[in-house]
Design an enzyme around this catalytic site. Structure first.
Site, PDB file in Angstrom:
ATOM      1  N   ASP A  90      11.612   3.048   0.626  1.00  0.00           N
ATOM      2  CA  ASP A  90      12.003   3.887   1.755  1.00  0.00           C
ATOM      3  C   ASP A  90      13.526   4.004   1.712  1.00  0.00           C
ATOM      4  OD1 ASP A  90      11.951   5.426   3.981  1.00  0.00           O
ATOM      5  OD2 ASP A  90      11.365   3.832   5.366  1.00  0.00           O
ATOM      6  N   ASP A 125      15.189  11.279   5.430  1.00  0.00           N
ATOM      7  CA  ASP A 125      14.693  12.178   6.481  1.00  0.00           C
ATOM      8  C   ASP A 125      15.090  11.627   7.854  1.00  0.00           C
ATOM      9  OD1 ASP A 125      13.024   9.938   6.166  1.00  0.00           O
ATOM     10  OD2 ASP A 125      11.356  10.948   7.151  1.00  0.00           O
ATOM     11  N   ALA A 193       7.341   9.035  11.604  1.00  0.00           N
ATOM     12  CA  ALA A 193       7.709   8.825  13.017  1.00  0.00           C
ATOM     13  C   ALA A 193       6.509   8.714  13.953  1.00  0.00           C
ATOM     14  CB  ALA A 193       8.642   9.940  13.475  1.00  0.00           C
ATOM     15  N   CYS A 278     -11.295 -15.841   4.839  1.00  0.00           N
ATOM     16  CA  CYS A 278     -10.216 -16.084   3.868  1.00  0.00           C
ATOM     17  C   CYS A 278     -10.022 -17.583   3.657  1.00  0.00           C
ATOM     18  CB  CYS A 278      -8.924 -15.382   4.284  1.00  0.00           C
ATOM     19  SG  CYS A 278      -7.855 -16.350   5.367  1.00  0.00           S
ATOM     20  N   CYS A 281      -8.507 -19.673   6.567  1.00  0.00           N
ATOM     21  CA  CYS A 281      -9.379 -19.872   7.736  1.00  0.00           C
ATOM     22  C   CYS A 281     -10.579 -20.769   7.436  1.00  0.00           C
ATOM     23  CB  CYS A 281      -9.853 -18.527   8.258  1.00  0.00           C
ATOM     24  SG  CYS A 281      -8.486 -17.504   8.804  1.00  0.00           S
TER      25      CYS A 281
HETATM   26 ZN   LIG Z   1      -8.418 -15.697   7.513  1.00  0.00          ZN
END
Ligand SMILES: [Zn+2]
Length: 484
Positions: A90, A125, A193, A278, A281
């Site tokens: 960016d 921009d 935006a 995951c 967790c």
């Molecule tokens: Zn997780």
């Protein structure tokens, strides 16, 4: 042009595809994690192992960093970050909008982005705030368009430029800009935006401006929803035809102790359980995670995992043609998202044009399902159904003698001949017990049929339960009940 986008499968206005930048290819829809080299908790190399094929970083940060500027110029961005996928940069226009102190020209940032070896370059921009008035929006938009024109001249024909589509909350400006950016030859178009809309849960407004921009942007262009980072709204955005997201949210949320799920966020300290598959967790309890000295990094990892899993789920939904079901499910997580979903359904006529013909299934999930693209498309097809002098439309499943043609009825679609019984959507749609909304929608299909066959004498047979509603919805029709 050095950026190519190819669609592989589609559903609603969403698509899975391949974005090719030079000799690198990534799958879409995709989430680009935002990388800030100064505060990066998860190394880009580890992200690559999590399945990340592209990331985004800010050229402006490198430009003014004592630590990273020379290194990026000498070694290139990929080596500096240790990531060999696609890297988008960016320009710093977001910093410009927040701090107003960016001292760099359009040419300087573009040449810098190219020099450090970025794969996708963004011109400087102006991201106009959604609350700006029309005059301000139009004035800033004119400057942005000048810079986009200038960018193509500076960087030459074989460029790797992104062309941001601005225009604030003005739908006509967004559409016109989308078209002009396409005319300038941009094939990668971020819709800019919109972060303030998402931060304040203005999803209805978000849908309005994205749909408007999409009307203008060429269908062949890859569309990036700039700053969209919460997984709960990915499905909605993809349904509108957005292909790329970028997320700083996974890290920002982690910093604040917020735990992302695909249906919203929790404060970690309020969680007793960690409802996620995951690695983090499964290995820790909520309390262990919350009190861990490594909490921010572990939570970042979890948040990113959840976001990436949602992207995979969306891609699969597109292959299967069940994206509407996923959008419906996600958008019931919050009333403001539901408003966004309902706004999306108001554009079903437009979306129908890009939707696929056949899908795995249509699950009826309530009133909103009556406005889906499949219902609209079926209605468009009704004038081509077989006709005759005397036609029977059977809502009760029975057939009677003395008619040239028997049509059956499946809400929310409408009348259908026996030949269509096994084809999509009649054969693959699954409904609970009929309700008023779906029968009303189906009756609209009957009205389309009677209006497109003015010489036909139509008799509708239904059970007593639906008699009054059918008479009300199909005025002037002959409605008979065997059980009255
Ligand atoms: Zn997780």
């Amino acid at each position: 042009m050095a950026i190519f986008f190819e669609t592989v499968a589609r559903d609603i206005a969403g698509r899975t595809g391949k974005l090719r930048v030079g000799d690198k290819i990534m799958r879409t829809p995709a989430l680009l994690p935002v990388i800030n080299p100064h505060i990066q908790l998860i190394p880009p190399r580890d992200m690559q192992e999590m399945g990340v094929e592209a990331l985004i970083t800010n050229a402006y940060i490198f430009h003014r960093s004592r630590e990273y500027r020379e290194r990026a110029l000498a070694e290139g961005l990929h080596k500096t970050l240790d990531f060999d996928g696609i890297i988008m940069t960016d320009s710093g226009s977001f910093q410009l909008s927040v701090y107003g102190d960016v001292e760099i020209t359009n040419r300087e940032t573009l040449e810098f982005q190219k020099k450090i070896g970025s794969d996708i370059w963004v011109p400087l921009d102006i991201p106009t705030h959604p609350d700006a008035d029309r005059e301000t929006t139009a004035r800033e938009l004119a400057i942005t368009m000048e810079r986009l024109k200038e960018a193509t001249m500076i960087m030459g024909d074989d460029h790797q430029l992104a062309g941001p589509v601005q225009g604030g909350m003005y739908e006509d400006l967004r559409e016109k800009t989308g078209r002009e950016v396409g005319d300038l030859g941009y094939s990668f178009c971020p819709i800019g935006a919109v972060v303030p809309l998402m931060e304040s849960y203005r999803f209805r407004d978000l849908v309005k401006v994205v749909i408007a921009a999409k009307k203008g942007i060429p269908a062949s262009a890859c569309v990036h929803l700039f700053g969209a980072g919460h997984p709960v709204m990915f499905a909605l955005a993809v349904a509108m035809g957005c292909d790329i997201f970028d997320s700083a949210a996974y890290a920002l949320y982690a910093k604040e102790g917020r735990y992302m799920t695909q249906s919203g966020s929790y404060k970690l300290k309020e969680l007793v359980e960690l409802p996620c598959a995951c690695e983090v967790c499964r290995k820790m309890t909520a309390e262990e995670l919350n009190t861990s000295p490594d909490r921010e990094r572990l939570l970042s990892f979890h948040n990113l995992s959840v976001s990436l899993a949602e992207i995979s789920r969306i891609r699969q939904a597109i292959y299967d043609g069940v994206l509407w079901e996923l959008v419906d499910e996600r958008c019931r997580s919050h009333p403001e998202l539901l408003k966004g979903y309902r706004e999306l359904l108001r554009h079903a006529d437009l979306l129908e044009q890009s939707d696929r013909v056949s899908k795995r299934r249509f699950f009826y999930r309530g009133t909103e399902s009556c406005s889906r693209t499949e219902v609209i498309r079926y209605r468009h097809m009704i004038p081509r159904l077989p006709s005759g002098k005397r036609v029977q439309i059977s809502l009760d499943g029975g057939t009677r003698e003395g008619f040239d043609q028997v049509l059956f009825f499946k809400p929310p679609f409408g009348p259908y001949p026996a030949e269509l019984k096994e084809t999509f959507p009649i054969g693959q749609s699954e409904l609970p017990e009929w309700d008023d909304d779906m029968v009303r929608a189906g009756c609209k299909g009957i009205v389309v049929y009677t209006q497109s066959n003015p010489g036909t004498e139509v008799t509708i047979y239904c059970t007593r339960e639906w008699h009054d509603l059918v008479r009300q919805m199909v005025p002037g029709a002959e409605v008979k009940c065997d059980d009255i």
